[in-house]
Design a protein around this motif. Structure first.
Motif, PDB file in Angstrom:
ATOM      1  N   PRO A   1     -37.241   2.210  26.974  1.00  0.00           N
ATOM      2  CA  PRO A   1     -36.458   2.023  25.750  1.00  0.00           C
ATOM      3  C   PRO A   1     -35.491   0.851  25.825  1.00  0.00           C
ATOM      4  O   PRO A   1     -35.346   0.104  24.854  1.00  0.00           O
ATOM      5  N   ALA A   2     -34.826   0.669  26.962  1.00  0.00           N
ATOM      6  CA  ALA A   2     -33.853  -0.417  27.076  1.00  0.00           C
ATOM      7  C   ALA A   2     -34.515  -1.776  26.881  1.00  0.00           C
ATOM      8  O   ALA A   2     -33.938  -2.678  26.254  1.00  0.00           O
ATOM      9  N   GLU A   3     -35.732  -1.925  27.387  1.00  0.00           N
ATOM     10  CA  GLU A   3     -36.437  -3.196  27.235  1.00  0.00           C
ATOM     11  C   GLU A   3     -36.837  -3.422  25.780  1.00  0.00           C
ATOM     12  O   GLU A   3     -36.744  -4.540  25.261  1.00  0.00           O
ATOM     13  N   LEU A   4     -37.274  -2.356  25.107  1.00  0.00           N
ATOM     14  CA  LEU A   4     -37.644  -2.482  23.700  1.00  0.00           C
ATOM     15  C   LEU A   4     -36.436  -2.876  22.849  1.00  0.00           C
ATOM     16  O   LEU A   4     -36.530  -3.743  21.971  1.00  0.00           O
ATOM     17  N   VAL A   5     -35.288  -2.231  23.108  1.00  0.00           N
ATOM     18  CA  VAL A   5     -34.082  -2.554  22.346  1.00  0.00           C
ATOM     19  C   VAL A   5     -33.675  -4.003  22.587  1.00  0.00           C
ATOM     20  O   VAL A   5     -33.289  -4.725  21.656  1.00  0.00           O
ATOM     21  N   THR A   6     -33.778  -4.463  23.825  1.00  0.00           N
ATOM     22  CA  THR A   6     -33.439  -5.854  24.141  1.00  0.00           C
ATOM     23  C   THR A   6     -34.363  -6.823  23.412  1.00  0.00           C
ATOM     24  O   THR A   6     -33.911  -7.827  22.834  1.00  0.00           O
TER      25      THR A   6
END
Length: 363
Positions: A145-150
């Motif tokens: 999720p953190a990579e998608l949000v970034t």
């Protein structure tokens, strides 16, 4: 066909009538080549024993019959679950509709302007992560999720927050992360506590890409030669955290009708049965591709305005490669219906069937 006919104890609810309507209308809708299998559940608010019926095959390859215990990937119906978790935190005073998302995502562009309400109502302007070139090139990857949000944060806003409405799966991924950061607990654990333990959704599973899930139906798509069934394009459930990663039977999804048992303000019963009004006065409402109804996103759910039959329903549609699920709730009768099919393109048939069932239960 598998049938469970336990009736709700809610006053005025006729379980025998519901069983007859669901069986007759369901059998007709399921008897078409584009529906390998179908499962239907009906429950009135306050009840605990859904009327449930299943037709056809859960897996064509092994001639496995569909039963009322068959699970489905319920796609975006997951958003109703995530929205309910967010509403719980709002009721507990740990969050507010106007909380800016930069409280949870420091440095996210325009994060001081975008609010929790914008995410719930799809008015944030944040790009849908499923449209990212990186995700489209590798949909089976276990995307953190953190990579998608970034990645999404590097894209320009589609519009200024609050001025338009555009469906964004990213918003509900972010809402799932917000739930985790407020509680200090995993999203999966929050789902288990509220829905499995408190609402009795025994079949509900937060899906992942490696688990073997008992009774999970096989998914299909219409698209082969002459419209024959074929296997769908695969996609990772990881990319759909909080927005489309849950798996369950219709008999458990329909228990969303009893959200008032875990929330003081059940938005499915209190949100206005009217489309969201945008600042320029326009209604955030779009016509369906079939033209038989219009829909608009509300506070964590969807408004459906049907022309024939003439009905206003709240609920959600969910698609995931191979699967389609419809959740409709009729405030007029306090009855909900869930229809799941194991062909993503047969969801159109399930939408019509859901409205027909609830209309018949009004009469």
């Amino acid at each position: 066909m598998a049938l469970c006919a336990c009736g709700s104890a809610h006053a005025g609810y006729d379980a025998a009538k519901a069983r007859r309507i669901v069986t007759e209308l369901g059998a007709k809708a399921a008897a078409t080549p584009d529906v390998p299998g179908m499962s239907i559940a009906v429950l009135q608010k306050g009840g605990d024993d859904p009327v449930a019926v299943a037709f056809g095959a859960a897996c064509i390859e092994n001639a496995t019959p569909m039963t009322t215990q068959s699970r489905f990937k319920i796609g975006s119906v997951t958003k109703v679950f995530t929205g309910a978790l967010i509403h719980r935190f709002i009721e507990d005073g740990k969050l507010a509709y106007d909380t800016p998302i930069d409280r949870f995502f420091p440095g996210f562009p325009d994060g001081g302007t975008i609010t929790v309400r914008h995410l719930l109502e799809h008015t944030s302007g944040i790009m849908d992560m499923l449209g990212l070139a990186e995700v489209r090139a590798n949909p089976v990857r276990n995307w953190p999720p953190a990579e998608l949000v970034t990645l999404v944060g590097k894209q320009p806003l589609q519009f200024q927050p609050g001025t338009r409405q555009a469906y964004s799966n990213t918003g509900f991924l972010m809402l799932a992360v917000i739930c985790e950061r407020i509680s200090g607990r995993a999203y999966d654990d929050l789902v288990r506590e509220m829905f499995i333990e408190r609402l009795g959704m025994a079949s509900l599973v937060p899906g992942n890409d490696t688990a073997i899930v008992p009774h999970l139906s096989c998914g299909y798509a219409s698209g082969g030669e002459n419209g024959t069934l074929q296997l769908p394009m695969m996609a990772s459930l990881a990319v759909a955290k909080g927005t489309g990663n849950l798996e369950a039977t219709p008999s458990d999804v329909v228990r969303l009708v009893n959200l008032d048992r875990v929330l003081h303000n059940d938005v499915l019963d209190t949100v206005a049965l009217a489309p969201l009004k945008l600042p320029d006065g326009r209604a955030a409402l779009v016509a369906s591709k079939t033209g038989s109804y219009s829909l608009g996103e509300l506070d964590g759910c969807t408004l459906f305005l049907f022309d024939a039959p003439k009905m206003a329903l709240v609920g959600k549609l969910g698609s995931f490669p191979g699967f389609g699920t419809v959740y409709f709730y009729d405030r007029h009768t306090k009855i909900a219906v869930v229809i799941s099919v194991n062909n993503e393109r047969a969801i159109v048939r399930a939408i019509t069937l859901g409205a027909d069932i609830l209309n018949a239960l009004r009469n």
